[in-house]
Design a protein around this motif. Structure first.
Motif, PDB file in Angstrom:
ATOM      1  N   MET A   1      -2.586  -4.444   1.093  1.00  0.00           N
ATOM      2  CA  MET A   1      -2.112  -3.938  -0.192  1.00  0.00           C
ATOM      3  C   MET A   1      -2.720  -4.768  -1.311  1.00  0.00           C
ATOM      4  N   ASN A   2      -2.580  -4.307  -2.492  1.00  0.00           N
ATOM      5  CA  ASN A   2      -3.205  -4.980  -3.613  1.00  0.00           C
ATOM      6  C   ASN A   2      -2.387  -6.206  -4.005  1.00  0.00           C
ATOM      7  N   GLU A   3      -1.577  -6.054  -5.052  1.00  0.00           N
ATOM      8  CA  GLU A   3      -0.791  -7.222  -5.471  1.00  0.00           C
ATOM      9  C   GLU A   3       0.436  -7.418  -4.579  1.00  0.00           C
ATOM     10  N   LEU A   4       0.894  -6.313  -4.005  1.00  0.00           N
ATOM     11  CA  LEU A   4       2.082  -6.401  -3.178  1.00  0.00           C
ATOM     12  C   LEU A   4       1.659  -6.816  -1.778  1.00  0.00           C
ATOM     13  N   LYS A   5       1.466  -8.088  -1.605  1.00  0.00           N
ATOM     14  CA  LYS A   5       0.903  -8.595  -0.359  1.00  0.00           C
ATOM     15  C   LYS A   5       1.950  -8.627   0.757  1.00  0.00           C
ATOM     16  N   ALA A   6       1.449  -8.489   1.990  1.00  0.00           N
ATOM     17  CA  ALA A   6       2.324  -8.626   3.147  1.00  0.00           C
ATOM     18  C   ALA A   6       2.752 -10.075   3.271  1.00  0.00           C
ATOM     19  N   GLN A   7       4.030 -10.275   3.606  1.00  0.00           N
ATOM     20  CA  GLN A   7       4.542 -11.629   3.768  1.00  0.00           C
ATOM     21  C   GLN A   7       4.307 -12.088   5.203  1.00  0.00           C
ATOM     22  N   SER A   8       4.546 -13.366   5.442  1.00  0.00           N
ATOM     23  CA  SER A   8       4.421 -13.932   6.780  1.00  0.00           C
ATOM     24  C   SER A   8       5.396 -13.243   7.741  1.00  0.00           C
ATOM     25  N   PRO A   9       4.989 -13.032   9.012  1.00  0.00           N
ATOM     26  CA  PRO A   9       5.899 -12.403   9.961  1.00  0.00           C
ATOM     27  C   PRO A   9       7.055 -13.307  10.388  1.00  0.00           C
ATOM     28  N   VAL A  10       6.965 -14.607  10.092  1.00  0.00           N
ATOM     29  CA  VAL A  10       8.063 -15.520  10.426  1.00  0.00           C
ATOM     30  C   VAL A  10       9.254 -15.180   9.527  1.00  0.00           C
ATOM     31  N   LYS A  58      13.473  -2.902   7.878  1.00  0.00           N
ATOM     32  CA  LYS A  58      12.656  -2.623   9.062  1.00  0.00           C
ATOM     33  C   LYS A  58      11.362  -3.438   9.086  1.00  0.00           C
ATOM     34  N   THR A  59      10.773  -3.687   7.939  1.00  0.00           N
ATOM     35  CA  THR A  59       9.481  -4.377   7.908  1.00  0.00           C
ATOM     36  C   THR A  59       9.546  -5.556   6.949  1.00  0.00           C
ATOM     37  N   PRO A  60      10.088  -6.692   7.412  1.00  0.00           N
ATOM     38  CA  PRO A  60      10.275  -7.835   6.508  1.00  0.00           C
ATOM     39  C   PRO A  60       8.976  -8.350   5.907  1.00  0.00           C
ATOM     40  N   GLN A  61       7.836  -8.029   6.538  1.00  0.00           N
ATOM     41  CA  GLN A  61       6.569  -8.525   5.985  1.00  0.00           C
ATOM     42  C   GLN A  61       6.216  -7.834   4.664  1.00  0.00           C
ATOM     43  N   TYR A  62       6.869  -6.723   4.383  1.00  0.00           N
ATOM     44  CA  TYR A  62       6.608  -6.031   3.111  1.00  0.00           C
ATOM     45  C   TYR A  62       7.823  -6.140   2.183  1.00  0.00           C
ATOM     46  N   PHE A  63       8.308  -7.350   2.085  1.00  0.00           N
ATOM     47  CA  PHE A  63       9.528  -7.580   1.298  1.00  0.00           C
ATOM     48  C   PHE A  63       9.370  -7.100  -0.143  1.00  0.00           C
ATOM     49  N   GLU A  64       8.255  -7.437  -0.776  1.00  0.00           N
ATOM     50  CA  GLU A  64       8.099  -7.090  -2.195  1.00  0.00           C
ATOM     51  C   GLU A  64       8.016  -5.576  -2.383  1.00  0.00           C
TER      52      GLU A  64
ATOM     53  N   ASP B 265      16.552  -2.584  13.498  1.00  0.00           N
ATOM     54  CA  ASP B 265      16.289  -3.673  12.556  1.00  0.00           C
ATOM     55  C   ASP B 265      15.994  -5.005  13.242  1.00  0.00           C
ATOM     56  N   TYR B 266      15.797  -4.998  14.551  1.00  0.00           N
ATOM     57  CA  TYR B 266      15.566  -6.255  15.259  1.00  0.00           C
ATOM     58  C   TYR B 266      14.237  -6.870  14.811  1.00  0.00           C
ATOM     59  N   ALA B 267      14.283  -8.160  14.479  1.00  0.00           N
ATOM     60  CA  ALA B 267      13.096  -8.810  13.912  1.00  0.00           C
ATOM     61  C   ALA B 267      12.252  -9.522  14.967  1.00  0.00           C
TER      62      ALA B 267
END
Lengths: 172, 283
Positions: A1-10, A58-64, B265-267
């Motif tokens: 993505m452009n400015e909305l970057k993927a976050q760390s999977p941790v 569902k996808t914490p790496q795309y928090f923003e 929602d499991y991470a």
């Protein structure tokens, strides 16, 4: 993505993720209301909603991306609740075309033009022109098919064009 | 100046951080209220059982207790106290008796703030949770409880609610305990005895998170896995892990992990692990 970057999977705590994007979220909210107090109210409400829903994300790496959607929806609800909208007639024409063929930002003060749009329409201008996002990324945030996003985007540009004096936005 | 420039120059107000923190605190309070409502009916249904099961030998337990107030109840685990706000806490330790005394508004509190005590094995431990306590001198409490020769460790768990307090007291194997709640003044007394026999250590299976420092990351895991009865254990290296279990067999733990990982929602941050019932998880 452009400015909305993927976050760390941790897994990171909500507060930490929010810290990284809170200024961007505030700017988006501000564009809707052009008022610091109301923008703070919107971002605060979106944070409240986001925190409660964070465990189900569902996808914490795309928090923003996810928080941007919540801010947009909260801002739309806020405007609709307060009826602080200048309504205009819908423009029936549909527009299609290449996403780079519209130098609208050079022809028109889009920041001012936001005030002419319905709450549901503002996000298209903010994300495309201010955040420089691709249609694909806008589709992720708005949870719509990419083609639907394109169609609505060009329709909104048509609305703006119709409200400008002849010749002001030639070439759109 | 283009619209984009004007967008980039929107001034970020100084109070943004404070306002967003307040919003998160509000969300925590809301979640707690929902949770309390969810469990209140269940608690009412089982409380009668607790009152009976919890009192192994009331007469014996009370015979050595000096009078410090009116006894409300004697228990090994369960809940009690009354809703308060801003109660202060101090501790008094004498031999094997640890008294947690509550003060409010400069005077002695009439009753104990709302509390819950959980008893868990592998390792043998008591988990104390107090609500409505804002001036909790945790360090003093830890020092007092650690002074007991029957306590092997004391550590805190972080809760996303600044008016709640949780700590874990790990007991040496074979240690028995009795809790007595008093009113006038509000006191909770933990009496430890070395009467019990230490059972032979056995391997216990858990579904667990990675070890991590004490902090908000762990507290959020509690919110995510609340319905799985998650607790928090100190690891061998002094970090902390969220654990669900323990199970007698690896199969049971794997079944639990499979059930959790099937959720939308499991991470993907849990795994099955085992350690001896008198030991601690590795990192």
């Amino acid at each position: 993505m452009n400015e909305l970057k993927a976050q760390s999977p941790v897994p990171q705590p909500f507060a930490e993720l929010l810290q990284d994007c809170r200024n961007n979220l505030f700017r988006k909210a501000y564009c809707y209301v052009k008022n610091e107090h109301e923008a703070l109210e919107i971002v605060s409400e979106a944070t409240y909603k986001g925190y409660l829903a964070f465990g189900r994300m569902k996808t914490p790496q795309y928090f923003e991306t996810w928080m941007t959607r919540i801010v947009i929806n909260t801002a739309i609800d806020h405007l609709n609740r307060n009826k602080r909208v200048t309504y205009m007639e819908d423009h029936p024409q549909s527009y299609t075309g290449d996403e780079h063929a519209v130098p609208l930002e050079e022809k028109l003060d889009l920041y001012q033009a936001l005030d002419r749009l319905l709450p549901e329409e503002k996000a298209y201008i903010i994300l495309k022109f201010f955040e420089d996002l691709r249609f694909r990324d806008m589709a992720d945030i708005l949870e719509l098919p990419e083609n639907t996003v394109k169609t609505r985007f060009y329709k909104i540009i048509g609305k703006l064009k119709a409200h400008l004096k002849d010749g002001e936005v030639e070439g759109i | 100046m283009t619209g984009k420039d004007r967008y980039a120059q929107i001034e970020i107000p100084a109070q943004l951080g404070d306002i967003l923190e307040a919003a998160q605190r509000k969300a925590v309070a809301r979640r707690r209220t929902v949770r309390l409502k969810r469990y209140s009916s269940l608690a009412a249904a089982i409380i009668a059982c607790l009152l009976v099961v919890n009192i192994p030998d009331v007469a014996n337990a009370l015979s050595k207790v000096p009078v410090v107030g009116s006894i409300v109840k004697v228990l090994q685990f369960g809940t009690g106290g009354e809703r308060t706000d801003g109660a202060a806490v101090s501790t008094v330790t004498a031999e094997d008796t640890i008294r947690i005394v509550f003060d409010q508004e400069g005077g002695t509190a009439v009753s104990v703030p709302s509390y819950a005590v959980d008893q868990r094995q592998a390792p043998n431990r008591l988990i104390f949770t107090f609500n409505g306590v804002r001036s909790f001198d945790y360090d003093a409490l830890e020092q007092d409880i650690l002074a007991s020769p029957l306590v092997s460790d004391v550590y805190r768990n972080i809760i996303l609610d600044d008016s709640a307090m949780r700590f874990v007291v790990e007991l040496k194997e074979g240690t028995r305990h009795t809790l007595t709640e008093y009113s006038n003044p509000g006191t909770l007394e933990l009496k430890l005895t070395a009467e019990g026999k230490a059972s032979a250590p056995k391997e216990v299976y858990y579904v667990r998170s990675e070890g991590m420092p004490q902090g908000e990351s762990l507290a959020i895991l509690e919110e995510i896995y609340l319905d799985d009865d998650v607790t928090f254990l100190k690891t061998a290296s002094g970090d902390f892990a969220a654990v669900i279990g323990g199970f007698a067999t690896r199969e049971e733990a794997e079944q639990k992990l499979a059930a959790i990982s099937a959720r939308e929602d499991y991470a993907g941050n849990l795994r099955v692990d085992s350690w001896m019932s008198n030991g601690h998880p590795d990192d």
